[in-house]
Design a protein around this motif. Structure first.
Motif, mmCIF file in Angstrom:
data_model
loop_
_atom_site.group_PDB
_atom_site.id
_atom_site.type_symbol
_atom_site.label_atom_id
_atom_site.label_comp_id
_atom_site.label_asym_id
_atom_site.label_seq_id
_atom_site.Cartn_x
_atom_site.Cartn_y
_atom_site.Cartn_z
ATOM 1 N N VAL B 77 0.974 -1.345 0.003
ATOM 2 C CA VAL B 77 -0.045 -0.158 0.004
ATOM 3 C C VAL B 77 0.932 1.332 0.050
ATOM 4 O O VAL B 77 2.160 1.108 0.025
ATOM 5 C CB VAL B 77 -0.880 -0.013 1.271
ATOM 6 N N MET B 78 0.178 2.470 -0.264
ATOM 7 C CA MET B 78 1.033 3.658 -0.165
ATOM 8 C C MET B 78 0.300 4.403 0.868
ATOM 9 O O MET B 78 -0.855 4.771 0.886
ATOM 10 C CB MET B 78 1.060 4.218 -1.515
ATOM 11 N N PRO B 79 1.253 4.860 1.826
ATOM 12 C CA PRO B 79 2.763 4.672 2.134
ATOM 13 C C PRO B 79 2.862 3.149 2.564
ATOM 14 O O PRO B 79 1.682 2.627 3.188
ATOM 15 C CB PRO B 79 3.108 5.429 2.996
ATOM 16 N N PRO B 80 4.040 2.618 2.409
ATOM 17 C CA PRO B 80 4.109 1.276 2.884
ATOM 18 C C PRO B 80 3.651 0.762 4.362
ATOM 19 O O PRO B 80 4.004 1.781 5.155
ATOM 20 C CB PRO B 80 5.819 0.878 2.531
ATOM 21 N N ARG B 81 3.501 -0.218 4.543
ATOM 22 C CA ARG B 81 3.299 -0.834 5.616
ATOM 23 C C ARG B 81 3.728 -2.085 5.977
ATOM 24 O O ARG B 81 3.620 -3.239 5.220
ATOM 25 C CB ARG B 81 1.786 -0.778 6.152
ATOM 26 N N VAL B 82 4.463 -2.553 7.091
ATOM 27 C CA VAL B 82 5.090 -4.002 7.285
ATOM 28 C C VAL B 82 4.899 -4.196 8.797
ATOM 29 O O VAL B 82 5.239 -3.304 9.611
ATOM 30 C CB VAL B 82 6.720 -3.694 7.158
ATOM 31 N N ASP B 83 4.297 -5.399 9.022
ATOM 32 C CA ASP B 83 4.093 -5.949 10.293
ATOM 33 C C ASP B 83 5.179 -6.734 10.713
ATOM 34 O O ASP B 83 5.501 -7.721 10.097
ATOM 35 C CB ASP B 83 2.717 -6.357 10.377
ATOM 36 N N TYR B 84 5.412 -6.863 12.012
ATOM 37 C CA TYR B 84 6.409 -7.906 12.493
ATOM 38 C C TYR B 84 5.674 -8.362 13.549
ATOM 39 O O TYR B 84 5.022 -7.679 14.455
ATOM 40 C CB TYR B 84 7.722 -7.249 13.041
ATOM 41 N N ALA B 85 6.037 -9.896 13.969
ATOM 42 C CA ALA B 85 5.217 -10.640 14.902
ATOM 43 C C ALA B 85 6.326 -11.841 15.291
ATOM 44 O O ALA B 85 6.988 -12.048 14.352
ATOM 45 C CB ALA B 85 3.918 -11.030 14.703
ATOM 46 N N LEU B 86 6.102 -12.257 16.323
ATOM 47 C CA LEU B 86 6.886 -13.465 16.757
ATOM 48 C C LEU B 86 6.188 -14.553 16.309
ATOM 49 O O LEU B 86 4.908 -14.805 15.909
ATOM 50 C CB LEU B 86 6.810 -13.661 18.430
#
Lengths: 129, 129
Positions: B77-86
């Motif tokens: 998407v714009m703006p970029p989106r990055v999710d982090y998880a265990l």
DNA sequence: CTGAATCCTCTGAGATACTG
DNA sequence: CAGTATCTCAGAGGATTCAG
């Protein structure tokens, strides 16, 4: 599972860092493991810990001694003799580190697989992209 | 305390080193602790982990991802989106590290005392010697 | 917003040689 | 035997800048 739920804010991670700074360096763990077998002399440790230099053994032992994890006993004889051993606290740390070793053994294969998979994906992306 | 007796020869210490190389660096533990709260975005992590640089956050996350400890989810998407998880394995590590934190809390005072005592002795030796 | 690239600094750690 | 002192080098990590 004695581990508390550990919904750790930074504060908890911070305390653990102090410990990791001690046992997480390149040699402390080896020294602790060796002393788990019982009292040893400087040269014994140097011989048993493959690849450690005099300097690093000295530095590591000093750190562990300062933190009350090992004891240092000098005998004023000729030639000099110094014995190193774990303190009571050092032995409890040995136990705690044991859980980490257990975890490592339990997940070694999984980690290797994850790395291989990741590297393969990365290589492919490189080639294609 | 499921910890085995851990009469560790070098081999055991070696396996644990692999783990310590991962979580023993300057930032991994903080990242893992933060993700213990749940999925977070890059900027959230950067904000919540005091003092970490963009570079080190990226490097640390890459390492953890490579080892299968965290997952990375990109949204185009714009703006970029990055999710982090265990990952599941990451959560078991969180538990294991919990025992280390517990040890740290239990022995903080003792370690501080040992250091103070050691430093005092050292200073005295310096002055007298 | 997320991250890669570059530059620069500072510390960890090995090799070597010397001392009590 | 058990260190200490000095030199050196590689790598970790911060600041800054550029890109998608």
């Amino acid at each position: 599972m004695g581990a508390p739920s550990f919904h750790a804010p930074n504060a908890d991670a911070c305390r653990a860092r102090g410990i990791l700074d001690r046992i997480g360096d390149k040699w402390s763990l080896f020294v602790i493991a060796q002393l788990g077998d019982g009292t040893k002399r400087f040269t014994e440790l140097k011989r048993d810990i493959d690849g450690i230099s005099q300097r690093m053994l000295t530095v590591t032992l000093r750190g562990l001694e300062r933190d009350g994890i090992v004891t240092r006993t000098m005998y004023p004889v000729m030639p000099p003799r110094v014995d190193y051993a774990l303190t009571d606290m050092g032995r409890t740390l040995l136990d705690t580190v044991g859980t980490l070793v257990w975890w490592a053994e339990a997940h070694l294969a999984e980690i290797d697989a994850a790395r291989a998979s990741y590297d393969a994906r990365a290589a492919q992306t490189d080639a294609v992209g």
